[in-house]
Motif scaffolding. Structure first.
Motif, short mmCIF file in Angstrom:
data_model
loop_
_atom_site.label_atom_id
_atom_site.label_comp_id
_atom_site.label_asym_id
_atom_site.label_seq_id
_atom_site.Cartn_x
_atom_site.Cartn_y
_atom_site.Cartn_z
N LEU A 83 6.53 -12.45 5.90
CA LEU A 83 5.55 -11.19 5.11
C LEU A 83 4.94 -11.98 3.75
CD1 LEU A 83 8.46 -9.12 3.07
CD2 LEU A 83 7.33 -8.55 4.93
N ASP A 84 3.58 -11.40 3.83
CA ASP A 84 2.00 -12.23 3.03
C ASP A 84 1.77 -11.47 2.42
OD1 ASP A 84 1.10 -10.05 4.00
OD2 ASP A 84 -0.55 -10.68 5.25
N LEU A 85 0.90 -12.23 1.38
CA LEU A 85 1.37 -11.73 -0.55
C LEU A 85 0.13 -10.26 -0.20
CD1 LEU A 85 0.98 -12.59 -3.06
CD2 LEU A 85 -1.33 -12.82 -2.37
N ALA A 86 -0.40 -9.65 0.73
CA ALA A 86 -0.84 -7.90 0.93
C ALA A 86 0.48 -7.22 1.17
CB ALA A 86 -1.37 -8.13 1.97
N ALA A 87 1.50 -7.61 1.95
CA ALA A 87 2.53 -7.36 1.94
C ALA A 87 3.61 -7.76 1.29
CB ALA A 87 3.44 -7.88 3.42
N MET A 88 3.54 -7.74 0.71
CA MET A 88 4.79 -8.08 -0.85
C MET A 88 4.24 -7.54 -1.67
SD MET A 88 5.81 -11.88 -0.98
CE MET A 88 4.46 -13.42 -0.63
N ILE A 89 2.42 -7.27 -2.14
CA ILE A 89 2.28 -6.21 -3.45
C ILE A 89 2.56 -4.68 -2.84
CG2 ILE A 89 -0.18 -5.92 -3.72
CD1 ILE A 89 -1.06 -8.35 -4.06
N GLY A 90 2.24 -4.42 -1.57
CA GLY A 90 2.60 -2.94 -0.69
C GLY A 90 3.98 -2.69 -1.09
#
Length: 110
Positions: A83-90
């Protein structure tokens, strides 16, 4: 309480069913395909129990939100999917949304 237990169990079965869906290899493996179908069938039955008391939109928001977060965790741990940062934030925003619905919404039926 029965409503939340039914909904929680439905979510868990949906996540397990989705895990078996991944393992079914596009329905080419019989056992994971059958287990997936059983989990999904039981999950939808339990979801219908939650719908007796809670509004459909609220139930679906909790179901889909927690399902997305949990299956992302399964993908990370079991299937080694990143999971990239954008996925984790989402995913964090999804969790926040589920919390807001459960804590502040008067439609949940506490």
């Amino acid at each position: 309480m029965v409503t939340y237990v039914s909904l929680g169990t439905a979510i868990a079965l949906e996540v397990i069913g989705t895990t078996f869906l991944q393992q079914s290899q596009q329905f080419t493996r019989l056992v994971p395909t059958m287990l997936m179908a059983l989990c999904y069938g039981a999950a939808f039955y339990l979801l219908s129990i939650a719908l007796r008391v809670m509004p459909m939109g609220t139930v679906y928001a909790i179901w889909s939100g927690l399902g997305i977060v949990l299956i992302s965790g399964v993908g990370l741990v079991v299937f080694r999917q990143k999971l990239d940062l954008a996925a984790m934030i989402g995913l964090g925003l999804i969790i926040a949304g589920v919390v807001v619905v459960n804590v502040f919404s008067k439609t949940v039926g506490h």
